[in-house]
Design a protein around this motif. Structure first.
Motif, short mmCIF file in Angstrom:
data_model
loop_
_atom_site.label_atom_id
_atom_site.label_comp_id
_atom_site.label_asym_id
_atom_site.label_seq_id
_atom_site.Cartn_x
_atom_site.Cartn_y
_atom_site.Cartn_z
N ILE A 58 1.01 -1.47 0.17
CA ILE A 58 0.52 0.26 0.12
C ILE A 58 1.19 1.20 0.15
CG2 ILE A 58 -1.56 1.35 1.30
CD1 ILE A 58 -2.63 -1.39 2.30
N ARG A 59 0.46 2.43 -0.83
CA ARG A 59 1.52 3.91 -1.23
C ARG A 59 -0.11 4.50 -1.11
NH1 ARG A 59 6.43 5.29 -3.92
NH2 ARG A 59 5.73 7.30 -4.33
N VAL A 72 -9.66 -3.03 5.41
CA VAL A 72 -9.79 -3.11 4.34
C VAL A 72 -9.78 -4.05 3.24
CG1 VAL A 72 -11.00 -1.80 1.88
CG2 VAL A 72 -11.34 -1.29 4.13
N VAL A 73 -8.75 -3.77 3.07
CA VAL A 73 -7.46 -4.76 2.45
C VAL A 73 -7.74 -6.23 3.47
CG1 VAL A 73 -5.42 -5.81 2.02
CG2 VAL A 73 -5.80 -3.33 1.52
N ARG A 74 -7.90 -6.57 4.35
CA ARG A 74 -8.17 -7.73 4.84
C ARG A 74 -9.07 -7.90 4.86
NH1 ARG A 74 -5.29 -11.04 8.71
NH2 ARG A 74 -6.94 -11.81 11.02
N GLU A 75 -10.40 -7.58 4.89
CA GLU A 75 -12.03 -7.91 4.85
C GLU A 75 -12.83 -8.17 3.22
OE1 GLU A 75 -16.31 -5.66 4.81
OE2 GLU A 75 -14.26 -4.66 5.14
N VAL A 76 -11.74 -7.82 1.94
CA VAL A 76 -11.79 -7.77 0.50
C VAL A 76 -11.47 -8.57 0.15
CG1 VAL A 76 -11.35 -6.79 -1.18
CG2 VAL A 76 -12.62 -4.63 0.38
N GLU A 97 -7.38 -6.77 -6.38
CA GLU A 97 -6.82 -5.59 -6.40
C GLU A 97 -7.68 -4.61 -6.88
OE1 GLU A 97 -2.49 -5.21 -7.94
OE2 GLU A 97 -3.93 -3.46 -9.47
N VAL A 98 -8.46 -5.23 -7.64
CA VAL A 98 -10.16 -4.22 -8.50
C VAL A 98 -10.51 -3.67 -7.79
CG1 VAL A 98 -11.29 -3.67 -9.98
CG2 VAL A 98 -9.15 -4.61 -10.57
N GLN A 105 -2.66 3.86 -3.23
CA GLN A 105 -2.77 2.52 -4.32
C GLN A 105 -2.34 1.43 -3.61
OE1 GLN A 105 -0.34 6.10 -4.50
NE2 GLN A 105 -1.99 7.02 -5.49
N VAL A 106 -2.96 0.32 -4.20
CA VAL A 106 -2.94 -0.63 -3.20
C VAL A 106 -2.09 -1.30 -4.27
CG1 VAL A 106 -3.94 -2.52 -2.41
CG2 VAL A 106 -4.53 -0.19 -1.31
N TYR A 107 -1.36 -2.45 -4.62
CA TYR A 107 -0.80 -3.75 -5.02
C TYR A 107 -1.36 -4.96 -4.82
CZ TYR A 107 1.39 1.12 -6.71
OH TYR A 107 1.41 2.15 -7.27
N VAL A 108 -2.17 -5.86 -5.40
CA VAL A 108 -2.24 -7.15 -4.90
C VAL A 108 -1.49 -7.91 -5.96
CG1 VAL A 108 -4.20 -8.20 -3.97
CG2 VAL A 108 -4.31 -6.51 -3.55
N ASN A 109 -0.72 -8.58 -5.05
CA ASN A 109 -0.14 -10.17 -5.69
C ASN A 109 0.19 -11.25 -4.98
OD1 ASN A 109 1.59 -8.10 -7.56
ND2 ASN A 109 2.61 -7.46 -5.96
N VAL A 110 0.55 -12.42 -5.56
CA VAL A 110 0.25 -13.58 -5.18
C VAL A 110 1.60 -13.71 -3.80
CG1 VAL A 110 -0.69 -14.75 -6.82
CG2 VAL A 110 1.62 -14.56 -6.84
N SER A 111 1.44 -15.33 -2.89
CA SER A 111 2.77 -14.99 -2.13
C SER A 111 3.58 -15.81 -2.61
CB SER A 111 1.70 -15.62 -0.98
OG SER A 111 1.27 -16.36 -1.46
#
Length: 255
Positions: free
Chosen positions: A39-40, A72-76, A89-90, A113-119
């Motif tokens: 998260i930025r 928010v990130v954790r919930e979504v 991410e969207v 800005q949020v960037y979600v990637n696989v672990s």
């Protein structure tokens, strides 16, 4: 006016220093895997809060922005499969934008800005799956190419063998192609065999004539013998002379 411009630049400089990036793991759907999230948080220019003539505490606002974004990130992300980071991410970006827009302190103050990637665990599984898929595709393409080449070779071989069945000299042609340095021996053997074949053929006709002399077809056999010898001579085959006791010795042959 000069003083205001100077103060504005100083504020911008302070805001630039408040840009932060957070990286953490958060559970995905089913809690078996996680997402890697970055998260930025960036202060919005000119959006600094001021209450009662006092500028708001930037550190406090930043901490609030981090906390809201994390929640928010954790919930979504828990609603999405660990193999669907793009969709997560969207949806996370939309949800954070909505949460910040309705927050009394953070509204119009922070850009996120949020960037979600696989672990790494999921990335390792995906890498192995892609390798297996690539091998399947590669093997299938290799098999298809091999079959096409076999088919082409079969067609060529079929044409070669079909032509070979009608020409007794084919084996000499093959030997000559494989060993061109033996051209003299190949040609000599070819000529010898041709001569032997002609002699055997004439002998066979003579034997057939002897067998059928008493059957009333003597004249037909004589005519056939004459035509045969004439044809062999036209082909350049050395025809052996008739034996003195041959039934054709005194016969007149076709020219």
């Amino acid at each position: 006016m000069f003083w205001l411009i100077r103060q504005f630049n100083i504020a911008n400089s302070e805001d630039d220093m408040d840009v932060t990036e957070l990286e953490f793991e958060t559970p995905a759907l089913g809690d078996g895997f996680t997402f890697h999230v970055m998260i930025r948080c960036t202060p919005v220019a000119g959006g600094r809060r001021r209450q009662g003539g006092i500028w708001g505490d930037v550190k406090e606002e930043r901490a609030q922005a981090h906390e809201v974004a994390r929640q928010v990130v954790r919930e979504v992300c828990r609603r999405y499969s660990a193999f669907s980071p793009r969709e997560a991410e969207v949806e996370t970006s939309k949800s954070i934008l909505s949460a910040f827009a309705t927050h009394s302190t953070l509204r119009n103050r922070w850009s996120v800005q949020v960037y979600v990637n696989v672990s790494e665990d999921v990335r390792s599984l995906q890498r192995e799956a892609q390798i297996r898929q690539h091998k399947i595709v590669s093997d299938a393409e290799e098999d298809a190419l091999r079959l096409r080449k076999v088919q082409e070779l079969a067609e060529i071989s079929g044409g070669f063998l079909s032509s070979a069945t009608g020409h007794w000299i084919t084996r000499y042609a093959v030997r000559l192609a494989q060993h061109p340095e033996e051209a003299g021996d190949v040609v000599a053997q070819l000529l010898d065999e041709r001569q032997e074949r002609a002699e055997r053929l004439v002998k066979l006709v003579n034997e057939m004539a002897d067998a059928h002399q008493q059957a009333g077809i003597f004249e037909l056999v004589i005519a056939s013998e004459g035509a045969l010898r004439h044809a062999l001579k036209q082909l350049g085959v050395d025809v052996p002379p008739l034996e003195s006791d041959s039934i054709f010795a005194d016969a007149e042959f076709l020219p």
